[in-house]
Design a protein around this motif. Structure first.
Motif, mmCIF file in Angstrom:
data_model
loop_
_atom_site.group_PDB
_atom_site.id
_atom_site.type_symbol
_atom_site.label_atom_id
_atom_site.label_comp_id
_atom_site.label_asym_id
_atom_site.label_seq_id
_atom_site.Cartn_x
_atom_site.Cartn_y
_atom_site.Cartn_z
ATOM 1 N N MET A 10 3.028 24.240 25.322
ATOM 2 C CA MET A 10 3.702 25.479 24.949
ATOM 3 C C MET A 10 5.001 25.151 24.224
ATOM 4 S SD MET A 10 5.125 28.549 27.410
ATOM 5 C CE MET A 10 3.568 29.419 27.478
ATOM 6 N N PRO A 11 5.245 25.739 23.072
ATOM 7 C CA PRO A 11 6.517 25.491 22.393
ATOM 8 C C PRO A 11 7.680 25.929 23.272
ATOM 9 C CG PRO A 11 4.955 26.613 20.943
ATOM 10 C CD PRO A 11 4.351 26.626 22.302
ATOM 11 N N HIS A 12 8.766 25.154 23.250
ATOM 12 C CA HIS A 12 9.904 25.480 24.100
ATOM 13 C C HIS A 12 11.177 24.904 23.500
ATOM 14 C CE1 HIS A 12 8.456 21.538 25.527
ATOM 15 N NE2 HIS A 12 9.732 21.282 25.759
ATOM 16 N N ARG A 13 12.280 25.459 23.927
ATOM 17 C CA ARG A 13 13.595 24.960 23.535
ATOM 18 C C ARG A 13 14.494 25.030 24.750
ATOM 19 N NH1 ARG A 13 17.062 26.898 18.199
ATOM 20 N NH2 ARG A 13 18.916 25.627 18.558
ATOM 21 N N ILE A 14 15.145 23.919 25.078
ATOM 22 C CA ILE A 14 16.000 23.824 26.255
ATOM 23 C C ILE A 14 17.450 23.949 25.817
ATOM 24 C CG2 ILE A 14 16.704 22.369 28.192
ATOM 25 C CD1 ILE A 14 13.945 20.991 27.947
ATOM 26 N N GLU A 42 0.676 36.706 37.507
ATOM 27 C CA GLU A 42 0.718 35.747 36.418
ATOM 28 C C GLU A 42 1.622 36.315 35.335
ATOM 29 O OE1 GLU A 42 -3.300 35.244 35.026
ATOM 30 O OE2 GLU A 42 -3.239 37.057 33.797
ATOM 31 N N ILE A 43 2.121 35.450 34.500
ATOM 32 C CA ILE A 43 3.004 35.833 33.411
ATOM 33 C C ILE A 43 2.286 35.568 32.097
ATOM 34 C CG2 ILE A 43 5.146 35.273 32.204
ATOM 35 C CD1 ILE A 43 5.661 36.755 34.770
ATOM 36 N N ARG A 44 2.267 36.565 31.242
ATOM 37 C CA ARG A 44 1.691 36.401 29.904
ATOM 38 C C ARG A 44 2.802 36.389 28.869
ATOM 39 N NH1 ARG A 44 -3.655 36.602 29.272
ATOM 40 N NH2 ARG A 44 -4.907 37.132 31.113
ATOM 41 N N ILE A 45 2.757 35.389 28.012
ATOM 42 C CA ILE A 45 3.681 35.277 26.886
ATOM 43 C C ILE A 45 2.813 35.208 25.641
ATOM 44 C CG2 ILE A 45 5.591 34.009 25.869
ATOM 45 C CD1 ILE A 45 6.028 32.678 28.605
ATOM 46 N N ILE A 74 10.572 36.495 19.279
ATOM 47 C CA ILE A 74 10.557 37.895 19.702
ATOM 48 C C ILE A 74 10.674 37.918 21.222
ATOM 49 C CG2 ILE A 74 9.251 40.057 19.700
ATOM 50 C CD1 ILE A 74 7.708 38.930 17.250
ATOM 51 N N PRO A 75 11.858 38.129 21.759
ATOM 52 C CA PRO A 75 12.006 38.120 23.217
ATOM 53 C C PRO A 75 11.299 39.308 23.857
ATOM 54 C CG PRO A 75 14.059 38.762 22.163
ATOM 55 C CD PRO A 75 13.134 38.339 21.070
ATOM 56 N N THR A 81 15.743 27.956 29.290
ATOM 57 C CA THR A 81 14.637 27.537 28.433
ATOM 58 C C THR A 81 13.985 28.729 27.746
ATOM 59 O OG1 THR A 81 14.164 25.716 29.949
ATOM 60 C CG2 THR A 81 12.475 26.236 28.330
ATOM 61 N N LEU A 82 13.716 28.585 26.467
ATOM 62 C CA LEU A 82 12.910 29.549 25.726
ATOM 63 C C LEU A 82 11.484 29.017 25.686
ATOM 64 C CD1 LEU A 82 15.267 30.210 22.669
ATOM 65 C CD2 LEU A 82 15.320 31.275 24.928
ATOM 66 N N LEU A 83 10.534 29.812 26.156
ATOM 67 C CA LEU A 83 9.109 29.480 26.103
ATOM 68 C C LEU A 83 8.434 30.507 25.218
ATOM 69 C CD1 LEU A 83 8.399 28.982 29.933
ATOM 70 C CD2 LEU A 83 8.804 27.174 28.258
ATOM 71 N N TRP A 84 7.613 30.065 24.262
ATOM 72 C CA TRP A 84 7.008 31.066 23.390
ATOM 73 C C TRP A 84 5.577 30.728 22.999
ATOM 74 C CZ3 TRP A 84 11.021 27.922 21.514
ATOM 75 C CH2 TRP A 84 10.749 27.136 20.394
ATOM 76 N N CYS A 85 4.907 31.763 22.545
ATOM 77 C CA CYS A 85 3.550 31.664 22.002
ATOM 78 C C CYS A 85 3.662 31.414 20.515
ATOM 79 C CB CYS A 85 2.797 32.965 22.293
ATOM 80 S SG CYS A 85 1.217 33.123 21.407
#
Length: 214
Positions: A1-5, A116-119, A48-49, A16-20
């Motif tokens: 999963m793409p992410h930025r810490i 569950e969490i959907r992103i 898109i948060p 952390t930003l986690l995105w699709c």
């Protein structure tokens, strides 16, 4: 999963930003503060948060959550309801650490292992890992083999258990019985410090590794 810490606050806590990658929909995990940096990162990556996720109720992880949720018009999900007492005590926590006052917080949605969490097209599995706090959650992308573990586990160390309602035995059991069985190949983002993997910690962590006794 793409992410930025993004290490934020004087505690250098890993927001952390986690995105699709397909939809750019984004979850912001543990926005403890320094919200201008978080806004800038969202803008830089054209994200898109859609939600804020909280692993647990300590102020370095949640101190900026309510304000950021208002600014972005997104809901807050988590932690587990067993951490409600910590979110209610945020005014006292801010005073204790000499931080600007933070009001008590009630999330839009408490989370348990049945959720569950959907992103976007991504799905996060929820693992309840008490010990550092009683309601601590870990978020795991089982497809991409990535976990957000908050203050449960660190590279070469484990979370503190000397805070209110911490429990050392529960923490060790959470790591050994709930996280490590998910697979050595899972990389994890801790609440502070560098990334590691469950396999690396199982082999070498002096507190919960294969050679540790407890």
């Amino acid at each position: 999963m793409p992410h930025r810490i993004l290490p934020v606050t004087p505690f250098q806590q890993n927001c952390t930003l986690l995105w699709c990658d397909a939809t750019r929909e984004t979850a912001i995990v543990d926005p403890g503060g320094d919200l201008e940096r978080i806004h800038q990162a969202i803008s830089d990556d054209r994200l898109i948060p859609t939600q804020i996720l909280l692993t647990h109720g300590h102020i370095d992880h949640v101190g900026g959550a309510a304000r950021l949720a208002r600014e972005l018009s997104v809901p807050i999900a988590g932690p587990h309801p067993d951490d409600a007492f910590l979110l209610e005590s945020l005014p006292q926590q801010s005073q204790m650490f000499g931080l600007p006052k933070v009001d008590a917080l009630t999330p839009d949605r408490w989370l348990t292992v049945d959720d569950e969490i959907r992103i976007g097209h991504r799905v996060l599995t929820i693992v309840h890992c008490p010990g550092h706090t009683p309601g601590h959650l870990v978020f795991v992308d089982l497809d991409d083999r990535l976990a957000q573990v908050g203050d449960v586990l660190f590279a070469g160390s484990i979370g503190r258990t000397d805070f209110p309602r911490g429990n050392h035995r529960d923490l060790l059991d959470s790591i050994r019985q709930r996280l490590f069985p998910l697979g050595d190949d899972i990389r994890f983002i801790p609440g502070h410090g560098p990334m590691s993997s469950f396999g690396e910690e199982r082999r070498h962590n002096p507190f919960v590794g294969d050679r540790a006794t407890y």
